[in-house]
Design a protein around this motif. Structure first.
Motif, mmCIF file in Angstrom:
data_model
loop_
_atom_site.group_PDB
_atom_site.id
_atom_site.type_symbol
_atom_site.label_atom_id
_atom_site.label_comp_id
_atom_site.label_asym_id
_atom_site.label_seq_id
_atom_site.Cartn_x
_atom_site.Cartn_y
_atom_site.Cartn_z
ATOM 1 N N GLY A 1 1.144 3.182 16.593
ATOM 2 C CA GLY A 1 0.664 4.482 16.142
ATOM 3 C C GLY A 1 -0.250 4.306 14.953
ATOM 4 N N GLY A 2 -1.310 5.107 14.909
ATOM 5 C CA GLY A 2 -2.296 4.952 13.848
ATOM 6 C C GLY A 2 -2.385 6.141 12.922
ATOM 7 N N ILE B 1 -1.013 8.546 9.495
ATOM 8 C CA ILE B 1 -0.948 8.239 8.064
ATOM 9 C C ILE B 1 0.265 7.382 7.730
ATOM 10 C CG2 ILE B 1 0.278 10.370 7.490
ATOM 11 C CD1 ILE B 1 -2.443 8.675 5.339
ATOM 12 N N GLY B 2 1.373 7.533 8.479
ATOM 13 C CA GLY B 2 2.552 6.714 8.232
ATOM 14 C C GLY B 2 2.277 5.245 8.463
ATOM 15 N N SER B 3 1.649 4.911 9.579
ATOM 16 C CA SER B 3 1.324 3.514 9.871
ATOM 17 C C SER B 3 0.304 2.956 8.892
ATOM 18 C CB SER B 3 0.797 3.379 11.306
ATOM 19 O OG SER B 3 1.846 3.323 12.232
ATOM 20 N N LEU B 4 -0.691 3.753 8.545
ATOM 21 C CA LEU B 4 -1.689 3.283 7.590
ATOM 22 C C LEU B 4 -1.030 2.992 6.244
ATOM 23 C CD1 LEU B 4 -4.689 5.699 8.328
ATOM 24 C CD2 LEU B 4 -4.135 3.507 9.387
ATOM 25 N N ARG C 1 -4.738 -9.785 7.709
ATOM 26 C CA ARG C 1 -5.050 -10.339 9.026
ATOM 27 C C ARG C 1 -3.816 -10.475 9.913
ATOM 28 N NH1 ARG C 1 -5.170 -14.466 5.337
ATOM 29 N NH2 ARG C 1 -3.651 -16.155 5.687
ATOM 30 N N ASN C 2 -2.632 -10.417 9.308
ATOM 31 C CA ASN C 2 -1.384 -10.541 10.069
ATOM 32 C C ASN C 2 -0.834 -9.193 10.529
ATOM 33 O OD1 ASN C 2 -1.607 -13.232 9.507
ATOM 34 N ND2 ASN C 2 0.270 -13.405 8.317
ATOM 35 N N ILE C 3 -1.564 -8.132 10.235
ATOM 36 C CA ILE C 3 -1.100 -6.779 10.582
ATOM 37 C C ILE C 3 -2.000 -6.208 11.678
ATOM 38 C CG2 ILE C 3 -0.708 -4.443 9.726
ATOM 39 C CD1 ILE C 3 -0.382 -5.688 6.915
ATOM 40 N N THR C 4 -1.377 -5.673 12.735
ATOM 41 C CA THR C 4 -2.123 -5.055 13.831
ATOM 42 C C THR C 4 -1.629 -3.638 14.057
ATOM 43 O OG1 THR C 4 -2.407 -7.205 14.925
ATOM 44 C CG2 THR C 4 -2.792 -5.237 16.257
ATOM 45 N N ILE C 5 -2.574 -2.713 14.163
ATOM 46 C CA ILE C 5 -2.266 -1.304 14.442
ATOM 47 C C ILE C 5 -2.691 -0.988 15.870
ATOM 48 C CG2 ILE C 5 -2.728 1.095 13.813
ATOM 49 C CD1 ILE C 5 -3.347 0.131 10.979
ATOM 50 N N PRO D 1 -8.909 7.360 20.155
ATOM 51 C CA PRO D 1 -10.081 6.540 19.811
ATOM 52 C C PRO D 1 -10.294 6.353 18.319
ATOM 53 C CG PRO D 1 -10.771 8.704 20.584
ATOM 54 C CD PRO D 1 -9.299 8.619 20.824
ATOM 55 N N VAL D 2 -9.592 7.129 17.484
ATOM 56 C CA VAL D 2 -9.730 7.020 16.033
ATOM 57 C C VAL D 2 -8.356 7.001 15.390
ATOM 58 C CG1 VAL D 2 -11.995 8.129 15.917
ATOM 59 C CG2 VAL D 2 -9.920 9.525 15.767
ATOM 60 N N LEU D 3 -8.293 6.488 14.168
ATOM 61 C CA LEU D 3 -7.058 6.508 13.405
ATOM 62 C C LEU D 3 -6.873 7.877 12.753
ATOM 63 C CD1 LEU D 3 -7.306 3.014 11.626
ATOM 64 C CD2 LEU D 3 -5.960 3.606 13.658
ATOM 65 N N GLY D 4 -5.681 8.102 12.222
ATOM 66 C CA GLY D 4 -5.435 9.330 11.475
ATOM 67 C C GLY D 4 -4.332 10.189 12.042
ATOM 68 N N GLY D 5 -4.052 10.065 13.346
ATOM 69 C CA GLY D 5 -2.992 10.869 13.932
ATOM 70 C C GLY D 5 -3.239 12.350 13.734
#
Length: 538
Positions: free
Chosen positions: A26-27, A29-32, A47-51, A56-60
């Motif tokens: 999930g992208g 605000i919580g994940s960010l 570099r070790n973190i993947t979302i 098509p965009v972040l922000g939820g």
């Protein structure tokens, strides 16, 4: 450059976390926020973190889209204050603004609100299009007694009860209810526990609810002012972002009573993929979504009536919780669309006529007022005019405002159909009817309605255990980060709730020996209590 911005861009890598990987499903605000806290406070390399984000965009739910030509879109906006939101502003003191070079997002927001002070002069409007006197909350003695009884009841006593179980019908006709419910989007059938938490968490706002003086706003909409700067910082740190990517399932293993995620299944570009999660790696999951199955209409069409079957936004949590009650109960929140949905609309204008007329009517320049609620409207409709421009890419001469209605299933006062069946053109007609404005005021308007079937699903009555803690006791390597976790004393439907859940989860799973900022208990202040008491007896 300020010290805060400087510090945000120089992160120390902790040796113990240098090789640890994190997968964020999930992208929003919580994940960010999870990614930011892992980098800033946990020393995990970006570099070790993947979302993984399906959109098509972040922000939820903190979104903002469209444009001047086709009409801007905002599903909603979350109320902000600087008297609370301890975790949110603690984070954004470390994130550089994109709009104000050399300043953090926090500094930019504080300075903006010092220049644009909120003091609504037209909070409620009656059926005749006249401003309502809101110096009194309109309480009877019975209202006051019942409100105190609810606010002082323990959560065990409140249980899964509804607000209507504690407050009598006349309460829901008070001016206080019209203002409080539309500020926070409460319905009478919502959770009594959540209503009580709001009364305590926002007791400072109780005594100024008629002016909304405690509400703070970002320079632009919250996508442009919060999400984009945070996402930009994360990308600079090397965080991997996969959009258009849907996580479909988790592989689980249980050892010594602890459950770990060891496989992530996802679909992207028509292909199915799997990721092996190593023993030291972590998974953060945004369970549930208040804006799941949202749909937009247009000037000539109403939004489609979508459900969770159309978007599958709840499916992964349902799979994970099936047979595992320690992971929550999504059915408590997503099985009654009739009780959890409402509709919003975003209006784009190429003429200043509407804003000019609203300034004369309300006595507020755009950005200094608050919600203008038409208390007698069948839809219980409200609108708010933000400071312009409201979008970072908004051209000069274009103005944007937002509105919503809590009862979109009811027939309008000026259009003979429910809001759910209305086009953008119909909604503008209803709005102008309540304001006694000629339709010429919105002749240049593009109104985009948005139906959100689960927008207040987190307010649904719930029992203890329906929301899992950010890190369940049986979890070895994963956490929930969303509006559907349990954080004692804090309130959902806020940016703060997601950010606090993220900080709690990161600190616990990474064993960070640092305190999560405590909730500020304004409700324990004698002055705040006295101010609230005085307001209740006006």
């Amino acid at each position: 450059m300020t010290k805060a911005v400087h510090a945000a861009q120089h992160v120390t890598i902790e040796p113990k976390n240098a090789d640890r990987k994190a997968y964020l499903v999930g992208g929003g605000i919580g994940s960010l926020a999870v990614a930011a806290f892992m980098i800033r406070d946990g020393g995990v390399p970006g570099r070790n973190i993947t979302i993984y984000e399906a959109m098509p965009v972040l922000g939820g739910s903190l979104d903002g889209g469209g444009g001047a030509a086709e009409g801007y879109t905002l599903r909603g906006g979350r109320m902000l204050t600087t008297d609370n939101y301890e975790c949110t502003w603690g984070l954004f003191k470390s994130i550089a603004s994109l709009a104000s070079p050399g300043k953090t997002v926090f500094e930019e927001t504080i300075e903006f609100n010092e220049r644009n002070v909120s003091h609504a002069k037209a909070r409620l409007v009656d059926r005749n299009g006249a401003k309502v006197d809101v110096t009194s909350m309109g309480f009877s003695m019975q209202d006051r007694i019942e409100l105190v009884r609810l606010s002082e009841a323990g959560e065990d006593a409140l249980g899964a009860s509804r607000i209507t179980d504690w407050l009598s019908p006349p309460f829901f006709e008070t001016k206080f209810w019209y203002m409080w419910s539309t500020t926070f989007a409460f319905q009478p059938w919502h959770s009594a526990v959540e209503f009580k938490r709001y009364l305590h968490r926002f007791m400072l706002e109780f005594s100024r609810i008629e002016t909304l003086a405690g509400v703070k706003r970002t320079v632009y909409n919250q996508f442009d002012s919060l999400v984009r700067p945070l996402a930009s910082w994360l990308v600079e740190q090397g965080v991997n972002v996969l959009t258009g990517c849907t996580v479909t399932d988790f592989g689980l293993k249980t050892e010594k009573g602890l459950t770990a995620i060891n496989v992530i299944h996802y679909a992207m570009g028509g292909e199915s993929e799997t990721i092996a999660v190593c023993d030291d790696d972590l998974v953060f999951f945004q369970n549930g979504s208040m804006t799941d199955a949202s749909s937009f209409g247009s000037m000539t069409s109403a939004p489609k009536r979508l459900t969770k079957n159309d978007s599958q936004g709840w499916a992964l949590w349902e799979k994970l919780a099936d047979g595992r009650p320690e992971f929550g109960n999504p059915a408590a929140f997503n099985t009654s669309i009739a009780e959890s949905y409402w509709e919003s609309f975003t209006v784009t204008l190429n003429s200043s006529v509407f804003f000019d007329k609203m300034e004369v009517f309300t006595g507020n320049k755009a950005g200094t007022g608050g919600l203008v609620t038409f208390k007698d409207s069948a839809w219980l409709m409200s609108v708010v005019l933000a400071h312009q421009p409201h979008f970072a890419n908004q051209p000069a001469g274009v103005q944007v405002f937002w509105g919503y209605a809590l009862h979109p299933d009811r027939i309008g006062d000026f259009v003979p159909k429910s809001m759910s069946d209305c086009t953008g053109k119909d909604i503008l007609q209803e709005l102008c009817g309540h304001l006694n404005f000629d339709l010429d005021a919105v002749a240049s308007a593009i109104c985009i309605p948005c139906r959100m079937p689960y927008i207040t699903s987190m307010f649904m009555p719930r029992a203890l255990g329906d929301r899992p803690p950010p890190v369940p006791k049986s979890s070895k390597n994963f956490a929930f980060v969303s509006q559907f976790v349990e954080i004692p004393e804090d309130v959902v439907f806020t940016v703060e709730y997601s950010v606090r859940a993220a900080q709690m989860a990161v600190y616990q799973l990474l064993n960070i020996e640092r305190e999560v900022p405590p909730i500020l208990h304004h409700d324990r202040s004698i002055k705040v209590k006295l101010d609230a008491l005085i307001k209740a007896f006006k």
